[in-house]
Write a protein that holds these residues in place. Sequence first.
Motif, PDB file in Angstrom:
ATOM      1  N   MET A   1      16.967  59.071  -8.617  1.00 26.22           N
ATOM      2  CA  MET A   1      15.911  58.005  -7.811  1.00 26.22           C
ATOM      3  C   MET A   1      14.722  58.217  -7.387  1.00 26.22           C
ATOM      4  O   MET A   1      13.689  57.624  -7.344  1.00 26.22           O
ATOM      5  N   PRO A   3      11.156  59.362  -6.842  1.00 29.34           N
ATOM      6  CA  PRO A   3      10.162  59.482  -8.061  1.00 29.34           C
ATOM      7  C   PRO A   3       9.142  60.619  -8.269  1.00 29.34           C
ATOM      8  O   PRO A   3       8.322  60.684  -7.710  1.00 29.34           O
ATOM      9  N   ARG A   5       7.928  61.613 -11.112  1.00 29.95           N
ATOM     10  CA  ARG A   5       6.863  61.580 -12.133  1.00 29.95           C
ATOM     11  C   ARG A   5       5.798  60.776 -11.453  1.00 29.95           C
ATOM     12  O   ARG A   5       4.801  60.940 -11.536  1.00 29.95           O
ATOM     13  N   ALA A   6       6.114  59.806 -10.455  1.00 27.97           N
ATOM     14  CA  ALA A   6       5.047  59.282  -9.808  1.00 27.97           C
ATOM     15  C   ALA A   6       4.133  60.111  -8.987  1.00 27.97           C
ATOM     16  O   ALA A   6       2.799  59.936  -8.908  1.00 27.97           O
ATOM     17  N   ALA A  13       1.990  56.978  -4.237  1.00 28.94           N
ATOM     18  CA  ALA A  13       2.541  56.355  -5.271  1.00 28.94           C
ATOM     19  C   ALA A  13       2.745  54.893  -4.916  1.00 28.94           C
ATOM     20  O   ALA A  13       3.012  54.342  -5.819  1.00 28.94           O
ATOM     21  N   SER A  14       3.082  54.785  -3.536  1.00 28.88           N
ATOM     22  CA  SER A  14       3.435  53.414  -3.183  1.00 28.88           C
ATOM     23  C   SER A  14       2.486  52.092  -3.429  1.00 28.88           C
ATOM     24  O   SER A  14       2.740  51.183  -3.948  1.00 28.88           O
ATOM     25  N   PRO A  16      -0.407  52.294  -6.088  1.00 25.12           N
ATOM     26  CA  PRO A  16      -1.244  53.019  -7.071  1.00 25.12           C
ATOM     27  C   PRO A  16      -2.490  52.227  -7.277  1.00 25.12           C
ATOM     28  O   PRO A  16      -3.588  52.728  -7.716  1.00 25.12           O
ATOM     29  N   PRO A  17      -2.456  50.714  -7.206  1.00 23.19           N
ATOM     30  CA  PRO A  17      -3.808  50.174  -7.795  1.00 23.19           C
ATOM     31  C   PRO A  17      -5.049  50.449  -6.803  1.00 23.19           C
ATOM     32  O   PRO A  17      -6.063  50.396  -7.342  1.00 23.19           O
ATOM     33  N   THR A  40      -2.063  49.943 -20.950  1.00 27.00           N
ATOM     34  CA  THR A  40      -1.015  49.494 -20.505  1.00 27.00           C
ATOM     35  C   THR A  40      -0.035  49.276 -21.632  1.00 27.00           C
ATOM     36  O   THR A  40       1.177  49.675 -21.461  1.00 27.00           O
ATOM     37  N   THR A  43       1.672  52.902 -21.696  1.00 25.38           N
ATOM     38  CA  THR A  43       2.418  53.310 -20.463  1.00 25.38           C
ATOM     39  C   THR A  43       3.647  52.231 -20.511  1.00 25.38           C
ATOM     40  O   THR A  43       4.640  52.599 -20.458  1.00 25.38           O
ATOM     41  N   THR A  46       6.162  53.673 -22.991  1.00 28.33           N
ATOM     42  CA  THR A  46       6.608  54.929 -22.241  1.00 28.33           C
ATOM     43  C   THR A  46       7.737  54.715 -21.262  1.00 28.33           C
ATOM     44  O   THR A  46       8.920  55.127 -21.221  1.00 28.33           O
ATOM     45  N   VAL A  47       7.405  53.531 -20.540  1.00 26.97           N
ATOM     46  CA  VAL A  47       8.076  52.896 -19.385  1.00 26.97           C
ATOM     47  C   VAL A  47       9.424  52.642 -19.840  1.00 26.97           C
ATOM     48  O   VAL A  47      10.553  52.979 -19.597  1.00 26.97           O
TER      49      VAL A  47
END
Lengths: 152, 769
Positions: A1, A3, A5-6, A13-14, A16-17, A40, A43, A46-47
């Motif tokens: 749980m 994160p 990788r994030a 991380a919370s 990102p944009p 995208t 990603t 991969t996602v």
Amino acid sequence: MPPKRASQISPNASVPPIPKAPSSATSSSSSKSSSAPTQTAQTAQTVLFDLWQRYLNTTPQRVKLIDVFMAFLVVVGGLQFVYCVLVGNYPFNAFLAGFGATVGQFVLTASLRIQTNPENKREFGSVSHERAFADFVLGSLILHFFCVNFIN
Amino acid sequence: MAVEVLEPFLKGDTGRNTRGLLRLIILCTIAAAAVASRLFSVILDPWFNFRATKYLVQNGFYSFWDWFDDREASHPVAQLVYEPRKPAEEPKRTRTWHPLGRVTGGTLYPGLMVTSGIIYHVLRFLSMPVDIRNICVLLAPGFSGLTAFASYLITSEMTTSPSAGLLAAIFMGITPGYISRSVAGSYDNEAIAIFLLVFTFFLWIKSVKNGSAMWGALTALFYGYMVSAWGGYVFITNLLPLHTFVLICMGRYSPRLYVSYSTWFALGTLASMQVPFVGFLPIRSSDHMSALGVFGLLQLVAFVEFIRQQVPNKQFQTLLRGLIFVVFVVSMGVLVLLTVSGVIAPWSGRFYSLWDTGYAKIHIPIIASVSEHQPTAWPAFFFDLNLMIWLFPAGVYMCFQQLKDEHVFVVIYAVLASYFAGVMVRLMLTLTPVVCIAAALAISSILDTYLVAENPIPKETQANGQATSDSIKSAADVIKDSLRSTRNPVLGIYSYVSKASVVGAVTTYLLLFVLHCTWVTSNAYSSPSVVLASKLPDGSQHIIDDYREAYYWLRQNTPDKAKIMSWWDYGYQIGGMADRPTLVDNNTWNNTHIATVGKAMSSREEVSYPILRQHDVDYVLVVFGGLLGYSGDDINKFLWMVRISEGIWPDEINERNYFTARGEYRVDDEATPTMRNSLMYKMSYYNYNALFPAGQAQDRVRGSKLPAEGPQLSTLEEAFTSENWIIRIYKVKDLDNVGRDHGSAVAFDKGNKKKKTAKRRGARVLRVE
């Protein structure tokens, strides 16, 4: 749980944009759209792959069984719907009963899955696994009673 | 002393049992009080429901379902309709909605009849032969006892205070707002529907709290029962999704919500479609779309939550964006497609009339013409709810203070129901439960605060408690310590004076409430509409029984197949008490047919007569209150007849023509020719001036003097006028023997027999015995 990788990708991380946005704020949107699709697509791939891997690794066998059943219901419901669209819905009662049965059963199964999920233990203090299953059976009985009554 | 004796009973394990027993006894007493307060006077009201129940009990469920109403309960209907070999017996003998007949099984909510049928059979099974009529009469009071119990349950879910539930139960039991629809003998859908409403809400709250599919399924079952009982089920259909939606918007999505809502929706929608009258509405009409939409939304939210648990945060963002985009495009596409292809019906008219109070008047006058569908007058709130109406906001405020899932529900319910109750008098009924709950919350918190006999906890024990929690002292505590008054706050009421005064005041209010309820019930809501009571100058009661007199006259003096035309308000009564076929009745399923009757009433005789002939009308019945000052008569309803028929025949009937040039609605000398020539006007005032000295005729409802020359009728003849002239019945003349039109025939008769007529009839005398 947690994160991991994030945190590798960006420290914040919370949201990102946001770090991206100021840099490209002045640039036109055309440059963004040119770079966005490839990024995208990668990603997303991969996602989805990650998702699948994680699902296979962490889900218990019993829950997988439930999931297969739910997938089956989705397929059956979809088939009915396609049939209804292509061939026509003449015995509308029958279509509704059949479609309702799949949707209802799906929802009930999802409820069972949620209730028996150990992560939701806190939410369902009063619902033991046996109780959840009994509820599931009761709900299914009522559901199918209505469907059979409705099918004509 | 008494306290010491009681001590062992009120503490510990025995104490719990004792209190449980006490609570049970109190609840039973409340239920008994609720039943008892509804027994002031008994008269079985919507006759049709009673007739339907009788049919159900005699012929069983299946033939009830297929019942094509012809009121021949002994014959199976199929015999009459499907066997053309016996034409000797009139093939179609429709008894209501005369030429059309009515597919009763498919146009009513069967819940009420089925409930009493089941009770009847259970009692029979227990070898208690009870007449079905008694069950019908006592059904509403019986269910009001259950409603009180249901409101105890739902209030107990809101608060930990045990007294709140009991208060809510007694409020629900005796509040006039609910009694108005559930006195003994008012055998209408609302009789059981309010119990189902409250109980469904209780089950819903229970299922949201526990997240148990069982409670959800039970909610769906009772929802289905509710759908079969009352058209107001749409309120539940929209309230539960709204509650869910608000919870999601507040960020309170939880798996419990998913379980309860999905279970309810999946099962409840299927359940509601079992009722033939509802049929495919739940997926076709926009009234039900919010439930479907929230269901879809909930599935999405649940799916997103599920994904969120599976993937790390960053990836989740990407997924979420994609998902939202796809869902948005797909749902918009589907919505446009369905609306263009017309699969989803637009919102029903009743719904529009809830938002725009003027809408119904213009577009669906038949709905607006019912007095129950008018906006509520302000005093009505106080009249029906008394002290609860000002406790209601306090209770809602207290819900805001705690604001758990179930309190959100009460808040939403309160807001919606207040609005709807303001729009339509009838919907006061849906407001009443939430007002009872909120008022009970408010009162119980007052009582709990002021009634606790022991003083607040002494400082030492509090200090002990503080020492243990020192480690988690926050900044707020530091601030508290700096002020002397807030250092050791001891909350509670010390003084016995304040306790006594507040408790005394509240008790007085409650007693006044009981007085008010009893008074309202006995005076306003227990007078049956068929028998009017009035007070004579000396104070004694005078019963005006014109309706029954007239119906009995019809029963005795007209042939069994005589068709009676009247405005639809009296349809059920004529069908039930006079046992004669009618053209239209209180089940207003066919607007055009009602408009036809309206047209016949509001046109000139020459226009009306063909209509009457075409519909085989033998007698026309009008209600006229001019002599007595009875304001609910047909002249006052007349404009609605005009409006409804104008909706169908706009080029023949025009509402403006019934008003004077100055826009007044008058019946005296200044009345417009259209008004004076209308059949309704003529029938109402025919021969009326014979009662008075010449030129003195007066209408006591409109408070106006009538023209010296009364109207002349040529196509109808007076058949019966009741004691106080409230009911007037006219016989439709047959075609003239020698082929003259009726006008000239009457003129001819007049010229010949003028003297003779005057001698025979003499002056009319008002019977006063």
